[in-house]
Design a protein around this motif. Structure first.
Motif, PDB file in Angstrom:
ATOM      1  N   ASP A  41       0.811  -1.220   0.000  1.00 60.66           N
ATOM      2  CA  ASP A  41       0.000   0.000   0.000  1.00 60.66           C
ATOM      3  C   ASP A  41       0.846   1.272   0.000  1.00 60.66           C
ATOM      4  OD1 ASP A  41      -2.255  -1.415  -0.069  1.00 60.66           O
ATOM      5  OD2 ASP A  41      -2.637  -1.335   2.101  1.00 60.66           O
ATOM      6  N   ARG A  44       3.943   3.250  -4.812  1.00 58.01           N
ATOM      7  CA  ARG A  44       3.132   3.795  -5.908  1.00 58.01           C
ATOM      8  C   ARG A  44       3.264   2.857  -7.088  1.00 58.01           C
ATOM      9  NH1 ARG A  44       3.635   9.052  -8.269  1.00 58.01           N
ATOM     10  NH2 ARG A  44       1.381   9.064  -8.308  1.00 58.01           N
ATOM     11  N   PHE A  47      -1.813   0.196  -9.926  1.00 62.43           N
ATOM     12  CA  PHE A  47      -3.143  -0.058  -9.376  1.00 62.43           C
ATOM     13  C   PHE A  47      -3.425   0.873  -8.208  1.00 62.43           C
ATOM     14  CE2 PHE A  47      -4.963  -3.945 -11.268  1.00 62.43           C
ATOM     15  CZ  PHE A  47      -4.061  -4.036 -12.295  1.00 62.43           C
ATOM     16  N   PRO A  48      -4.668   1.096  -7.819  1.00 62.81           N
ATOM     17  CA  PRO A  48      -5.894   0.613  -8.454  1.00 62.81           C
ATOM     18  C   PRO A  48      -6.160   1.296  -9.796  1.00 62.81           C
ATOM     19  CG  PRO A  48      -6.410   2.092  -6.658  1.00 62.81           C
ATOM     20  CD  PRO A  48      -4.936   1.874  -6.617  1.00 62.81           C
ATOM     21  N   SER A  63      -5.017   4.527 -14.803  1.00 60.71           N
ATOM     22  CA  SER A  63      -4.334   4.133 -13.575  1.00 60.71           C
ATOM     23  C   SER A  63      -4.335   5.324 -12.612  1.00 60.71           C
ATOM     24  CB  SER A  63      -2.902   3.723 -13.932  1.00 60.71           C
ATOM     25  OG  SER A  63      -2.037   4.038 -12.880  1.00 60.71           O
ATOM     26  N   SER A  65      -2.379   6.214 -10.142  1.00 65.62           N
ATOM     27  CA  SER A  65      -1.117   6.923  -9.912  1.00 65.62           C
ATOM     28  C   SER A  65      -0.758   7.791 -11.127  1.00 65.62           C
ATOM     29  CB  SER A  65       0.006   5.942  -9.591  1.00 65.62           C
ATOM     30  OG  SER A  65       0.094   4.988 -10.596  1.00 65.62           O
ATOM     31  N   GLU A  92      -3.674   9.466  -2.730  1.00 69.69           N
ATOM     32  CA  GLU A  92      -3.511   8.217  -3.480  1.00 69.69           C
ATOM     33  C   GLU A  92      -3.236   7.056  -2.520  1.00 69.69           C
ATOM     34  OE1 GLU A  92      -0.536   8.491  -6.639  1.00 69.69           O
ATOM     35  OE2 GLU A  92      -0.210   6.337  -6.400  1.00 69.69           O
ATOM     36  N   HIS A  93      -2.335   7.299  -1.585  1.00 73.17           N
ATOM     37  CA  HIS A  93      -1.989   6.262  -0.614  1.00 73.17           C
ATOM     38  C   HIS A  93      -3.209   5.864   0.214  1.00 73.17           C
ATOM     39  CE1 HIS A  93       0.114   5.181   3.374  1.00 73.17           C
ATOM     40  NE2 HIS A  93       0.075   4.114   2.589  1.00 73.17           N
ATOM     41  N   ARG A  96      -5.651   3.787  -1.784  1.00 76.04           N
ATOM     42  CA  ARG A  96      -5.183   2.413  -1.979  1.00 76.04           C
ATOM     43  C   ARG A  96      -5.450   1.588  -0.732  1.00 76.04           C
ATOM     44  NH1 ARG A  96      -0.165   3.667  -4.332  1.00 76.04           N
ATOM     45  NH2 ARG A  96      -1.006   3.617  -6.431  1.00 76.04           N
ATOM     46  N   LYS A  97      -5.210   2.221   0.396  1.00 78.57           N
ATOM     47  CA  LYS A  97      -5.400   1.533   1.670  1.00 78.57           C
ATOM     48  C   LYS A  97      -6.889   1.268   1.912  1.00 78.57           C
ATOM     49  CE  LYS A  97      -3.106   1.907   6.092  1.00 78.57           C
ATOM     50  NZ  LYS A  97      -1.770   1.329   5.989  1.00 78.57           N
ATOM     51  N   ASP A 143      -9.252  -2.445  -7.452  1.00 82.80           N
ATOM     52  CA  ASP A 143      -7.927  -2.957  -7.155  1.00 82.80           C
ATOM     53  C   ASP A 143      -7.817  -4.372  -7.714  1.00 82.80           C
ATOM     54  OD1 ASP A 143      -5.417  -2.959  -6.229  1.00 82.80           O
ATOM     55  OD2 ASP A 143      -5.913  -2.597  -4.127  1.00 82.80           O
ATOM     56  N   TYR A 438      -2.388  -8.757  -6.307  1.00 81.42           N
ATOM     57  CA  TYR A 438      -1.575  -8.067  -7.319  1.00 81.42           C
ATOM     58  C   TYR A 438      -0.200  -8.716  -7.438  1.00 81.42           C
ATOM     59  CZ  TYR A 438       1.124  -4.415  -9.613  1.00 81.42           C
ATOM     60  OH  TYR A 438       1.927  -3.732 -10.475  1.00 81.42           O
TER      61      TYR A 438
END
Lengths: 720, 330
Positions: A41, A44, A47-48, A63, A65, A92-93, A96-97, A143, A438
């Motif tokens: 997570d 970078r 994904f997602p 994408s 990122s 972004e982080h 993702r989390k 994701d 992933y």
């Protein structure tokens, strides 16, 4: 032989662990090369993905990122650049989390995540607003996971269908407009269209009293007769309009009828739907063709009735089917039964416009019969091989982790005029513990167990242009090789290059833990060799070396685990399957290498023979005879006969007006001598004199008794 | 020029298979009233051959002209035609092309029609670069009105309007055309070499953009001897050839031996060639396929539905409407 090595070899050969010198492998260990990705997570990467509904099909799969990077780059040299970038990475982080392998509406999740972050940092509100504006995207944030392949392919498919629908709608609506205009024009020009009431309505209320519409109607009706369509044509146009308005393949703006659904879970359903709609599809394609002709006024009953009566008897060809929506079938590769498998092959072989997604979650599924034998995603692999063998099926194979990188090929497959098969490994299965889907998917491709390939029949006629395997890591080599750095016991940095093999991939899977045994550090020796180097192990007699993989435990300590020969055998199988794919892809092709060897041998042999002496100079080839001047030859051929150089005639009418029997025009409207006896020599000479471009040559008189010949011959001499 | 090699469906194939084959007679209409020996006949024959060979549908082809001997050409074509007003052939043709981009448009005009009264339209037509083929029938005289000097009449020519001879150097239509921005196709031919005229017109037709072809044409009635020195001396015609321009047939190469290789993408060389008149340069002087066409730049992909047309009209009318309460309703 030392005791430790004996036990290691014993494990290699039998798979039995001697607990005194070896330890079993458990879920705390993972391949050393994956240690960098322990906290996925915080990294970078692609994904997602955003399954975007806005814009062209090329922007269907984005994408997160990259979107953030683009949005930040678009700010340029702005004072807020750094702040927005920092916030962008933070959001972004957090996204993702929050997503954690699942899927959610992008806008909603963005809203929620940024709202939470804003509580800590007020300035983030502005950054988030700017970023969101720059994204220009709307859709689902997904994701890697079991759901990703179906969602991504289905979304990309619908983006392609939307573009197709727009093109169809434009065409159908244009045709409808033109056809209706033909009927309307007939009505306006008819007696009904020229009644006083209609004329008055056409002028409008302001001048209703200014004209005598009865008189106007009488004059118009009498002056210009109504142009009527034939009953046959009127009926035909009515039918075309009816078919276009009733069709259910695409939604038109004008009607409210629900169009057909083209996405299915089972091939049988798709096939049934295709069969039941076939007659309508033929009717629609035929209608489009006839309507184009009608709209241009080029429909000739004598010719076209015959063509269109038998239309569709041989089915529709790929170009015609490409105008209609494609069928999409998403199936699970694990649960495919024999009947469904057979049906997929049938669908693909029949060349129907069907796009089939086969999702595989587990590539190390144990074989049904032999213990320890793995299937390498047997059904999907079987389908891919069969589909490539069918020659005109677009085949796409990739791990889910590569779907973004391969999105162009994915879109190409979905837009391909014909059947297409998409085989995607999701990486989501219950046997890999905490490792995210992933990483499992990416590892499957790295280890060659699920290589990426694209077979595109539209790219050319041969394997070299059709099959592309270059997206695999290090496609020229047996394995993908990476450098790996660690600290030794003296805290010195060490770097090794390690190949990521099937053995590493198996070490992630709990079902294969029993095929590995950890060797305590004290027992590490030169006998433990990397798997990639173990293929030279002597098979006769007792082996002296044992293949081992590098693993790290949950405290990031390096471990070495040997593997059993059973597992090693599977690694060998995986490698030879990769070799065979490489050959098809033009890498280390055995035919080419054999030829090359022969050629080298022949050259070496030729070089060994003494160089023969060069042929002596002086043997000059006989010179070709010079061409005789063509014009002189032409004149000689005509002799005393009159002739015309038709190609140079400028069609000025002089000669044909002088004597239309003697001179005439050919199919290019250029003069030729039709009948030299249809006039006098005098006329020939006068025509030659009158000819603007001097292409008439009178020759000699055919009638020696014609009066005044002497003078005429003198005048003719200038033109012969 | 090769057709695009795209695959077509079986039904399309069948339809094309039964396309009508045309003969040159299908494009002929009436007997030309030009004087016998007139170069216009040669031009007429060349375009009729072109129409036949390209299989142009008469109902999809338009010849637009202005006024003059040249401008009678549409009368003799069995296609659509528009015999316009003096100097205004080009604006009419542009209107046709803008409204109906599917039609093939040809423009026939003369040296008086184009280079004098219509000069402004000529300049802007080059700049608009709409996909059409223009033939400038240049006989260097007003013939229909019986011999008055035109802008391209040679210096010193005595005519009804210049009894003491013209005072000005002739206008060079080629250098003028080459000097306008967006120029995309310029060629020159002479009416007495039909093979070259046909080839150049064919390439002009295939060029996507405004193709300007100046045709040096004899007027047998009023200037019967003017071009004789060039007509009778084949060394006074310079054939321009290039792999991207004109390909000279062996037969032609034997008759006309004076040749020069010229790359039509070379503008500087084109201008140099265009400035010379003796020998007369014949062939393609300049071609640039990358200039955008006005009709493409202004293309509106919306369907012209009744409601769209009505909406457009209403909004135009609204600009001139006097509203009851003095304000336009929101």
């Amino acid at each position: 032989m030392e005791k430790q090595l004996q036990h290691q070899i014993a494990f290699y050969l039998t798979g039995r662990i001697d607990k005194s010198t070896l330890e079993p492998v458990d879920g705390r260990l993972r391949p050393a090369l994956l240690s960098r990705y322990a906290d996925l997570d915080s990294l970078r990467y692609d994904f997602p993905l955003v399954l975007n509904r806005l814009g062209a099909p090329g922007r269907a799969v984005l994408s997160l990122s990259r979107m953030v990077d683009h949005a930040v780059a678009e700010l340029g040299e702005n004072v807020d650049h750094e702040r927005v970038a920092r916030h962008g990475y933070r959001i972004e982080h957090a996204l993702r989390k929050a997503l954690a392998g699942g899927a959610e509406d992008f806008a909603a999740l963005w809203e929620r995540t940024t709202a939470a972050l804003e509580r800590e940092d007020e300035a983030l509100h502005d950054s988030a607003k700017r970023l969101w504006k720059a994204f220009q995207a709307s859709g689902e944030l997904v994701d890697a996971g079991a759901a990703l392949p179906a969602k991504a392919v289905r979304h990309a498919w619908s983006a392609v269908q939307t573009a197709k629908a727009a093109a169809f709608r434009y065409r159908a609506e244009r045709l409808l407009l033109k056809l209706k205009n033909i009927l309307a024009a007939e009505e306006i020009g008819s007696t009904v269209g020229r009644t006083p009431e209609r004329l008055q309505a056409g002028v409008g209320s302001s001048f209703a009293g200014a004209f005598d519409f009865d008189a106007m109607s009488r004059i118009l009706v009498a002056a210009k007769p109504a142009v009527e369509l034939s009953d046959e044509r009127r009926r035909r146009i009515g039918n075309l309009i009816g078919v276009l308005e009733r069709q259910k393949f695409y939604a038109l703006e004008t009607d409210g009828a629900e169009p057909y659904d083209f996405a299915f879970e089972r091939c049988a359903d798709a096939l049934d739907a295709y069969r039941s709609r076939h007659a309508e599809a033929v009717e629609l394609v035929k209608t489009l063709a006839v309507a184009e002709l009608e709209a241009k006024g080029e429909y000739r009953e004598a010719v076209h009735d015959m063509i269109f009566d038998g239309f569709g008897a041989n089915g529709l060809d790929a170009g015609e089917l490409a105008e209609l929506p494609d069928y999409l079938v998403c199936v699970d590769g694990q649960t495919l039964d024999a009947a469904e498998l057979a049906r997929i092959v049938e669908l693909l072989a029949a060349g129907l416009p069907v796009k089939i997604l086969v999702r595989t979650d587990d590539v190390l599924e144990p074989a049904f019969v032999a213990e320890g034998h793995v299937t390498f995603g047997l059904r999907a692999r079987q389908l891919v091989n069969t589909a490539i063998g069918l020659h005109d099926v677009f085949v796409f194979q990739a791990a889910a982790s590569h779907l973004f990188k391969k999105k162009d090929a994915l879109m190409r497959g979905l837009a391909y005029h014909g059947p297409a098969l998409f085989s995607v490994f999701s990486g989501a299965n219950a046997h890999t513990g905490q490792i995210p889907a992933y990483l499992v998917a990416a590892a499957a491709m790295e280890s060659r167990v699920f290589p990426a390939l694209v077979y595109d029949p539209s790219a050319g006629a041969d394997w070299a242009s059709r099959l592309d395997i270059t997206d695999n890591p290090h496609p020229d080599d047996d394995w993908a090789v990476h450098s790996f750095s660690y600290e030794d016991e003296n805290l010195q940095s060490q770097t090794e290059t390690i190949a990521f093999t099937l053995a590493d991939f198996m070490a992630m899977d709990e079902r294969f833990f029993k095929n590995f045994a950890v060797v305590p550090k004290a027992d590490w020796s030169a006998s433990l060799i990397p798997v990639a180097e173990a293929f030279q192990i002597e098979s006769k007699g007792l082996p002296e070396k044992v293949p081992a993989v590098l693993l790290v435990d949950d405290e990031f300590r390096l471990q070495r685990a040997i593997l059993s020969s059973r597992a090693f055998f599977e690694v060998q199988r995986c490698r030879s399957m990769w070799h065979s794919l490489q050959e098809l892809g033009g890498i280390h092709n055995s035919h080419a290498e054999r030829l090359l060897a022969q050629e080298r041998k022949a050259r070496a042999a030729a070089a060994a023979v003494e160089t023969p002496a060069l042929p002596t100079a002086g043997a000059v080839e006989p010179a070709a005879p010079p061409d005789a001047p063509a014009s002189a030859a032409a004149e000689a051929a005509h002799g005393d006969e009159p002739y015309i150089e038709s190609e140079r005639c400028s069609s000025c009418n002089e000669c044909v007006q002088l004597n239309g029997e003697m001179f005439a025009y050919n199919e290019n409207q250029q003069a030729y001598l039709k009948n030299p006896d249809a006039g006098t020599f005098r006329q020939l000479v006068e025509a030659a004199e009158g000819c603007q471009v001097s292409v008439i040559h009178p020759g000699k008189p055919r009638n020696p008794k014609e009066p005044g010949l002497e003078d005429l011959l003198k005048r003719a001499a200038a033109f012969n | 020029m090769t057709e695009q090699t795209e695959t077509i469906s079986a039904s399309e194939c069948l339809i094309r298979m039964y396309d009508e084959q045309h003969e040159i007679e299908d494009y002929q209409k009436g007997v030309p009233r030009w004087c016998s020996g007139c170069g216009d006949n040669s031009i007429l024959t060349a375009v009729q051959r072109l129409c036949r060979d390209e299989g142009l549908l008469p109902e999809k082809t338009v010849f637009v002209s202005g006024i003059g001997c040249s401008s009678r050409l549409p009368h003799y074509m069995n296609t659509y035609g528009f015999h316009g007003i003096h100097g205004r052939a080009l604006p009419v043709a542009e209107g046709v092309k803008l409204a109906r981009p599917d039609l093939t448009v040809f423009v026939n005009t003369g040296d008086g029609d184009c280079c004098s009264i219509g000069a402004a339209h000529w300049i802007h037509a080059i700049r608009y670069n709409m996909d059409m083929t223009m033939m400038l029938h240049d006989n260097q005289i007003y013939g229909l009105t019986k011999m008055q000097a035109s802008p391209t009449s040679p210096l010193g020519l005595k005519s009804n309007t210049t009894p003491h001879g013209t005072y000005l150097e002739a206008l060079n239509p080629l250098t003028v055309t080459l000097g306008v921005s967006n120029v995309s196709f310029v060629a020159q031919v002479v009416d007495w070499i039909p093979e070259v005229m046909y080839q150049v017109l064919s390439q002009a037709y295939h060029h996507k953009g405004f193709s300007f072809v100046r045709i040096i044409q004899r007027c047998t009635e009023w200037l019967p001897k003017l071009l004789d020195p060039w007509l009778h001396d084949r060394q006074r015609v310079l054939l321009l050839h290039h792999e991207n321009g004109l390909e000279i047939s062996p037969a032609l190469a034997k008759s006309y031996t004076k040749m020069r290789e010229h790359d039509p993408s070379n503008m500087n060389e084109a201008r140099e060639i265009a400035s010379a008149f003796d020998p007369i340069p014949v062939g393609i002087l300049y071609r640039n396929d990358d200039v955008p066409c006005y009709e493409d730049l202004r293309h509106d992909s919306r369907l012209r539905t009744n409601s769209l047309i009505q909406k457009g009209l209403e909004s135009e009318f609204d600009k001139f409407t006097i509203w009851a309460d003095g304000n336009e309703p929101a």
